[in-house]
Design a protein around this motif. Structure first.
Motif, PDB file in Angstrom:
ATOM      1  N   LEU A  38      -9.243   7.605  -4.250  1.00 41.46           N
ATOM      2  CA  LEU A  38      -8.331   7.263  -5.355  1.00 41.46           C
ATOM      3  C   LEU A  38      -8.850   6.065  -6.135  1.00 41.46           C
ATOM      4  O   LEU A  38      -8.768   6.018  -7.361  1.00 41.46           O
ATOM      5  CB  LEU A  38      -6.930   6.968  -4.794  1.00 41.46           C
ATOM      6  CG  LEU A  38      -6.176   8.209  -4.318  1.00 41.46           C
ATOM      7  CD1 LEU A  38      -4.939   7.810  -3.535  1.00 41.46           C
ATOM      8  CD2 LEU A  38      -5.770   9.069  -5.512  1.00 41.46           C
ATOM      9  N   ASP A  39      -9.390   5.112  -5.387  1.00 36.05           N
ATOM     10  CA  ASP A  39      -9.922   3.920  -6.041  1.00 36.05           C
ATOM     11  C   ASP A  39     -11.083   4.311  -6.957  1.00 36.05           C
ATOM     12  O   ASP A  39     -11.198   3.824  -8.081  1.00 36.05           O
ATOM     13  CB  ASP A  39     -10.386   2.934  -4.963  1.00 36.05           C
ATOM     14  CG  ASP A  39     -10.694   1.583  -5.556  1.00 36.05           C
ATOM     15  OD1 ASP A  39      -9.863   1.105  -6.353  1.00 36.05           O
ATOM     16  OD2 ASP A  39     -11.762   1.012  -5.257  1.00 36.05           O
TER      17      ASP A  39
ATOM     18  N   LEU B 222      -0.130   4.554  -8.642  1.00 36.99           N
ATOM     19  CA  LEU B 222       0.982   4.489  -7.685  1.00 36.99           C
ATOM     20  C   LEU B 222       0.572   5.073  -6.327  1.00 36.99           C
ATOM     21  O   LEU B 222       0.814   4.462  -5.281  1.00 36.99           O
ATOM     22  CB  LEU B 222       2.200   5.252  -8.230  1.00 36.99           C
ATOM     23  CG  LEU B 222       3.440   5.145  -7.359  1.00 36.99           C
ATOM     24  CD1 LEU B 222       4.131   3.798  -7.539  1.00 36.99           C
ATOM     25  CD2 LEU B 222       4.439   6.265  -7.666  1.00 36.99           C
ATOM     26  N   THR B 223      -0.078   6.240  -6.349  1.00 38.62           N
ATOM     27  CA  THR B 223      -0.488   6.832  -5.073  1.00 38.62           C
ATOM     28  C   THR B 223      -1.551   5.955  -4.402  1.00 38.62           C
ATOM     29  O   THR B 223      -1.586   5.838  -3.182  1.00 38.62           O
ATOM     30  CB  THR B 223      -1.011   8.276  -5.258  1.00 38.62           C
ATOM     31  OG1 THR B 223      -1.813   8.320  -6.410  1.00 38.62           O
ATOM     32  CG2 THR B 223       0.105   9.272  -5.430  1.00 38.62           C
ATOM     33  N   LYS B 224      -2.367   5.342  -5.229  1.00 35.95           N
ATOM     34  CA  LYS B 224      -3.376   4.429  -4.671  1.00 35.95           C
ATOM     35  C   LYS B 224      -2.686   3.250  -3.968  1.00 35.95           C
ATOM     36  O   LYS B 224      -3.074   2.843  -2.877  1.00 35.95           O
ATOM     37  CB  LYS B 224      -4.278   3.922  -5.805  1.00 35.95           C
ATOM     38  CG  LYS B 224      -5.459   3.118  -5.341  1.00 35.95           C
ATOM     39  CD  LYS B 224      -6.421   2.848  -6.477  1.00 35.95           C
ATOM     40  CE  LYS B 224      -6.306   1.431  -6.961  1.00 35.95           C
ATOM     41  NZ  LYS B 224      -7.322   1.051  -7.931  1.00 35.95           N
TER      42      LYS B 224
ATOM     43  N   LYS C 275       1.487  12.682   1.913  1.00 37.11           N
ATOM     44  CA  LYS C 275       2.559  13.337   1.132  1.00 37.11           C
ATOM     45  C   LYS C 275       2.642  12.901  -0.327  1.00 37.11           C
ATOM     46  O   LYS C 275       2.662  13.738  -1.227  1.00 37.11           O
ATOM     47  CB  LYS C 275       3.915  13.084   1.806  1.00 37.11           C
ATOM     48  CG  LYS C 275       4.326  14.200   2.705  1.00 37.11           C
ATOM     49  CD  LYS C 275       5.782  14.110   3.014  1.00 37.11           C
ATOM     50  CE  LYS C 275       6.167  15.473   3.528  1.00 37.11           C
ATOM     51  NZ  LYS C 275       7.385  15.600   4.118  1.00 37.11           N
ATOM     52  N   PRO C 276       2.720  11.592  -0.593  1.00 32.80           N
ATOM     53  CA  PRO C 276       2.864  11.192  -2.001  1.00 32.80           C
ATOM     54  C   PRO C 276       1.713  11.686  -2.848  1.00 32.80           C
ATOM     55  O   PRO C 276       1.885  12.111  -3.992  1.00 32.80           O
ATOM     56  CB  PRO C 276       2.879   9.654  -1.953  1.00 32.80           C
ATOM     57  CG  PRO C 276       2.741   9.247  -0.558  1.00 32.80           C
ATOM     58  CD  PRO C 276       2.671  10.441   0.321  1.00 32.80           C
ATOM     59  N   LEU C 277       0.522  11.648  -2.253  1.00 37.95           N
ATOM     60  CA  LEU C 277      -0.665  12.049  -2.985  1.00 37.95           C
ATOM     61  C   LEU C 277      -0.645  13.547  -3.279  1.00 37.95           C
ATOM     62  O   LEU C 277      -0.906  13.974  -4.420  1.00 37.95           O
ATOM     63  CB  LEU C 277      -1.890  11.677  -2.139  1.00 37.95           C
ATOM     64  CG  LEU C 277      -3.227  12.124  -2.655  1.00 37.95           C
ATOM     65  CD1 LEU C 277      -3.478  11.546  -4.028  1.00 37.95           C
ATOM     66  CD2 LEU C 277      -4.316  11.677  -1.710  1.00 37.95           C
ATOM     67  N   LEU C 278      -0.325  14.365  -2.277  1.00 35.87           N
ATOM     68  CA  LEU C 278      -0.342  15.815  -2.476  1.00 35.87           C
ATOM     69  C   LEU C 278       0.679  16.240  -3.524  1.00 35.87           C
ATOM     70  O   LEU C 278       0.412  17.086  -4.372  1.00 35.87           O
ATOM     71  CB  LEU C 278      -0.089  16.537  -1.145  1.00 35.87           C
ATOM     72  CG  LEU C 278      -1.191  16.358  -0.094  1.00 35.87           C
ATOM     73  CD1 LEU C 278      -0.859  17.126   1.168  1.00 35.87           C
ATOM     74  CD2 LEU C 278      -2.558  16.789  -0.626  1.00 35.87           C
ATOM     75  N   LYS C 279       1.864  15.621  -3.475  1.00 36.92           N
ATOM     76  CA  LYS C 279       2.897  15.994  -4.461  1.00 36.92           C
ATOM     77  C   LYS C 279       2.475  15.518  -5.852  1.00 36.92           C
ATOM     78  O   LYS C 279       2.660  16.222  -6.851  1.00 36.92           O
ATOM     79  CB  LYS C 279       4.239  15.384  -4.039  1.00 36.92           C
ATOM     80  CG  LYS C 279       5.370  15.570  -5.047  1.00 36.92           C
ATOM     81  CD  LYS C 279       5.961  16.962  -4.988  1.00 36.92           C
ATOM     82  CE  LYS C 279       7.341  17.143  -5.592  1.00 36.92           C
ATOM     83  NZ  LYS C 279       7.600  16.987  -6.940  1.00 36.92           N
ATOM     84  N   ALA C 280       1.894  14.317  -5.922  1.00 35.39           N
ATOM     85  CA  ALA C 280       1.461  13.803  -7.236  1.00 35.39           C
ATOM     86  C   ALA C 280       0.368  14.696  -7.809  1.00 35.39           C
ATOM     87  O   ALA C 280       0.337  14.981  -9.009  1.00 35.39           O
ATOM     88  CB  ALA C 280       0.970  12.366  -7.103  1.00 35.39           C
TER      89      ALA C 280
END
Ligand SMILES: Cc1cc2nc3c(=O)[nH]c(=O)nc-3n(C[C@H](O)[C@H](O)[C@H](O)COP(=O)(O)O)c2cc1C
Ligand code: SF4
Ligand code: SF4
Length: 648
Positions: free
Chosen positions: A514-515, A484-486, A560-565
Motif C-alpha cells: 500500500l505504501d 485510509l487502508t494504509k 478486511k478493510p483493504l479487501l472491501k476498499a
C-alpha cells in the motif's frame, strides 16, 4: 473524587429504596427521592459535563470559572460534575436548574463566557444561541422558546436505554445512581434468582456480546457455570483499543455504577466471587471514576462479603492494561492479567473452560454488562422486544472522522446505518459522503448505496460487514481510501504481537504494498507500474493466507478493510497505480501542482522556493510548473500569496 453521604442517606437507600422490588414507593419516600435526584431543588444547581472529551474542550477551565463566579458573587448555588450526553462537539456543556424551572442545557460554554452567561441564566434570561435544549419535567415551569431534549433529532432518533443517566447524574455519587433506580436489579437478582435462572433470563433476552464478536451472552455464562470447579472469574473488558472508538470509556465516565451493578449480577450468574475490570492505564479519568464507584459500592455493602445479606460475596479489582491493542483480545487479556506477556492463545479451549489461573472465566465487554441490570429489572421479554429477530436491544456508537458532530449515540438494533450518519449531522457542509467505516482497523467502509442496511449482526455479516464494537468513522470525499487502508494496516502491523508469521509478516507486506502505491514511482518505466499492480493482485492471496492461518482475530480480520476498499473503490486504487494520482490530494507524493495563469502575478516567490527547480517563467508573467519535475511537496502552494497554485 468521593461524593460523601451520611449514615442517614445510607440507611434510607439500603433499608427503604434498594429492597423495594416494585416500582411504587410511599409518598414520603418518593418525595425524598425527588430531592436526591435533584428534581426538586431549593437553590440553583449548575451542572458541568466533565469527561475525557469535554476536558479537551476546556471543561475544567469552565468549572473553575463557574466556581470563581459563585465565590465572587457570593451566590448560594451548588456545582455538580456530571458525565456526557454524547454530543461531544457541543462541549463544554453546562446545565442550569433554578428552583421551580426545568433544567436547561447550554452548549460550548468556555470559561470566558461564564460570567455573562450566568449573569443572565441565574436571572431567568438565556443568551441567544447558547441554549442547547431543556429537559422535560411535569412539575417545573418550562423555558420559553427553547426546544425540549426530544425536539432535537439528535435525541429523538435515539433509543437511550443505557445512556439515560449519562450527562444527567453525578457519576461520583452512588446515592444518585440508586435514587434513579440503580442497584435494585441487584437486590432483585440476589433475592429471587438462582445462578441458573439468571443465565436463563439472559439467554432468553437474546443479548449478544457488544465487544465485536456478538456471541450470545447467556450461552457463554452457562458454559462457565456448568464446568465443575472450586473457583470462577468474571472479567469486564474495558480495554477499548480500536482507533476512533470511545463509547466504553465515555460511558464508564458517565455512569460507572451501571457497570458495577452489571458486573455483580454477571459474576453471581456464573458463580464467581472475584471479578476484574481490565482497563487501559492511559484512561486516567475513566479509571478514577471506576475506582471511586467500586469504593462507594463497598461502603454501601453492595460489594464484598455477604452482599445485601444474600450470602453471596464478590470482590472487584481494577487491572491496568499496557495500551496494546491485542490485549483487548480475551485470551491475551487473561495472560496480561496473570502478569504474563499479552499474547493470544489458540481457542478451544475457551476461557469459559480454561481461563484466568486455569479456571472457568467469562470475559464480557462494558456495554454487554451495562445491559444486565435492565434485563433483570424489566425481564427478558422486555429486552427481546427491542431490536430485530437476531439482534436484540440497543447499540451504542461513537461517531467521528469527517462527521459534522463528534458524538456518542444509542440506537435500537435494526435502524439503518443512515440513521447513524444523520445523528452525526452527516458530513461537513460542502462535502459529499464517501463511506461509513465500521469496526475499526479490521472493519470495512460501507458505501452510500449500502446505507439502508439495518444494524443487525446477521444482516451485516451476510454482507461481510462486521458490527464491530461501535466505533464509526464518517468519511467524505477528502479521504483517500488508499491512505485510509494504509493507516489501518500500519496500525495492525505495529500492534501485531508477532506470535504467528502470517500476521506479523503478512501485515508488514500488505503495508509495504500500500505504501508503494501511495508513493511516487521510483521510475517512469512501464514495468514499475506493472510491479505496483502485481503487488495489489498479490494482496488477495496474502489476505487469504492471513485469514486462514493467523491465530487470533487480529490477524484473521486484518485484511478486511483493504479487501472491501479494493472492491468498492477499485478506481481509486487504479488511479494511484496507473495514473499516479491521488484525487483527494492526501498521498503527497502523487500530487502534481499547477499554476492558474489568470491568478499568477509572476511574483517569482514559488520559483525561488521550489526544491527541484520545477517552476519556470518570466517575472511579471504567469509561471509554469514542469510536471515531470514536480515532486508534489506543496511548497509552491504554501508560498503563493495569490492562491494561484492548485493540484490535481
Ligand atoms: C485484537 C482484538 C482486540 C479486541 N479488543 C477488545 C476490546 O478492546 N474490548 C472488548 O470488549 N473486546 C475486544 N475484543 C473482543 C474480545 O476478545 C472478546 O470477544 C470480548 O471482550 C467478549 O465480550 P462480549 O461477549 O461481551 O462481546 C478484541 C478482540 C480482538 C481479536
Ligand atoms: S494473529 Fe497476529 S496478533 Fe494474533 S496471535 Fe498471531 S501474530 Fe499475534
Ligand atoms: S508565487 Fe503564485 S503568483 Fe507568484 S509566481 Fe508563483 S504562482 Fe505566480
Amino acid at each position: 473524587m468521593n461524593t460523601p453521604y451520611s449514615n442517614t442517606d445510607r440507611s434510607f437507600f439500603i433499608d427503604q429504596v434498594i429492597p423495594n422490588l416494585h416500582n411504587e414507593f410511599p409518598n414520603e419516600i418518593q418525595d425524598k427521592l425527588l430531592i436526591y435526584r435533584r428534581e426538586r431543588v431549593g437553590k440553583p444547581i449548575i451542572y458541568v459535563g466533565v469527561t475525557t472529551s469535554s476536558i479537551v474542550a476546556g471543561a475544567l477551565q469552565t468549572i473553575d470559572a463557574i466556581q470563581n463566579y459563585i465565590d465572587e458573587n457570593d451566590i448560594e448555588a451548588e456545582l455538580v460534575r456530571v458525565g456526557s450526553v454524547g454530543m461531544c462537539s457541543f462541549e463544554p456543556i453546562v446545565d442550569i436548574q433554578l428552583p421551580g424551572k426545568t433544567r436547561i442545557s447550554l452548549k460550548n460554554v468556555t470559561a470566558d463566557m461564564v460570567p455573562s452567561l450566568l449573569d443572565g441564566a441565574l436571572n431567568n434570561y438565556i443568551q441567544a444561541g447558547s441554549a442547547f435544549f431543556q429537559y422535560a419535567s411535569p412539575i417545573h415551569e418550562a423555558w420559553s422558546d427553547i426546544p425540549f431534549m426530544n425536539d432535537l433529532p439528535f435525541f429523538s432518533k435515539q433509543n437511550r436505554v443505557l445512556l439515560r443517566n449519562s450527562g444527567v447524574i453525578n457519576p461520583d455519587s452512588i446515592i444518585e445512581y440508586i435514587a434513579w433506580g440503580g442497584y435494585r436489579a441487584l437486590a432483585k437478582t440476589l433475592r429471587q434468582y438462582t445462578c441458573d435462572s439468571v443465565c436463563k433470563a439472559v439467554e432468553d433476552s437474546g443479548l449478544r456480546g457488544r465487544g465485536g464478536g456478538g456471541f450470545p451472552t447467556g450461552v457463554k455464562w452457562r458454559r462457565a457455570l456448568t464446568i465443575p470447579t472450586n473457583e470462577r472469574y468474571f472479567i469486564c473488558n474495558a480495554d477499548e483499543s480500536d482507533p476512533g472508538a470511545f463509547m466504553d470509556r465515555l460511558f464508564i465516565e458517565s455512569d460507572p455504577h451501571r457497570i458495577i451493578e452489571g458486573i455483580i449480577i454477571s459474576s453471581y450468574a456464573i458463580g464467581a466471587n472475584k471479578a476484574y475490570i481490565y482497563i487501559r492505564n492511559r484512561y486516567v479519568l475513566t479509571v478514577e471514576r471506576m475506582q471511586n464507584a467500586i469504593r462507594q459500592a463497598y461502603d454501601m455493602g453492595l460489594l464484598g462479603y455477604n452482599i445485601l445479606d444474600s450470602g453471596y460475596s464478590l470482590d472487584i479489582s481494577i487491572r491496568l492494561g499496557p495500551e496494546a491493542y491485542v490485549c483487548g483480545e480475551e485470551t491475551a487479556l487473561i495472560k496480561s492479567l496473570e502478569g504474563k506477556r499479552g499474547m493470544p492463545s489458540i481457542k478451544p479451549p475457551y476461557p469459559t473452560e480454561i481461563g484466568l489461573n486455569n479456571k472457568p472465566t467469562v470475559v464480557n465487554n462494558v456495554e454487554t454488562i451495562a445491559n444486565i441490570p435492565d434485563i433483570m429489572n424489566n425481564g427478558a421479554d422486555w429486552f427481546a422486544a427491542i431490536g430485530t429477530k437476531n439482534s436484540k436491544g440497543t447499540k451504542i456508537f461513537s461517531i467521528n472522522g469527517k462527521a459534522s458532530y463528534t458524538c456518542m449515540v444509542e440506537v435500537s438494533m435494526g435502524v439503518p446505518l443512515s440513521t447513524i450518519v444523520d445523528l452525526a449531522g452527516g458530513v461537513k457542509p460542502d462535502q459529499l459522503l464517501k463511506a461509513v467505516h465500521l469496526g475499526g482497523p479490521s472493519g470495512v467502509s460501507v458505501v452510500p448505496e449500502e446505507m439502508e442496511i439495518p444494524i443487525d449482526f446477521e444482516e451485516l455479516s451476510g454482507l461481510g460487514i462486521p458490527m464491530g464494537s461501535g466505533g464509526v468513522q464518517i468519511l467524505d470525499e477528502s479521504v483517500c481510501m488508499v491512505d485510509l487502508t494504509k493507516y489501518f494496516m500500519h496500525f495492525i502491523r505495529n500492534e501485531s504481537c508477532g506470535k504467528c508469521i502470517p500476521c506479523r509478516e503478512g501485515s508488514n507486506r500488505m503495508y509495504q504494498i500500500l505504501d508503494n502505491i501511495s508513493r511516487r514511482p521510483y521510475s517512469n518505466e512501464g514495468h514499475n507500474t506493472l510491479e505496483r499492480f502485481k503487488g495489489v493482485i498479490h494482496l488477495e492471496t496474502l489476505a487469504e493466507v492471513m485469514r486462514e492461518t493467523s491465530l487470533c482475530g487480529l490477524g484473521q480480520t486484518a485484511p478486511k478493510p483493504l479487501l472491501k476498499a479494493l472492491k468498492s473503490f477499485r478506481d481509486e486504487f487504479e488511479e494511484h497505480i496507473f495514473d499516479r494520482k491521488c484525487k483527494a490530494g492526501v498521498c503527497r507524493d502523487l500530487r502534481t501542482f499547477y499554476i492558474d495563469v489568470d491568478k499568477c502575478t509572476g511574483c517569482t516567490a514559488c520559483a525561488k522556493k521550489c526544491p527541484t527547480s520545477a517552476i519556470i517563467g518570466t517575472p511579471r508573467s504567469p509561471y509554469f510548473i514542469v510536471e515531470e519535475k514536480c515532486i508534489g511537496c506543496g511548497t509552491c502552494q504554501t508560498t503563493c500569496k495569490f492562491a494561484a497554485v492548485f493540484f490535481k
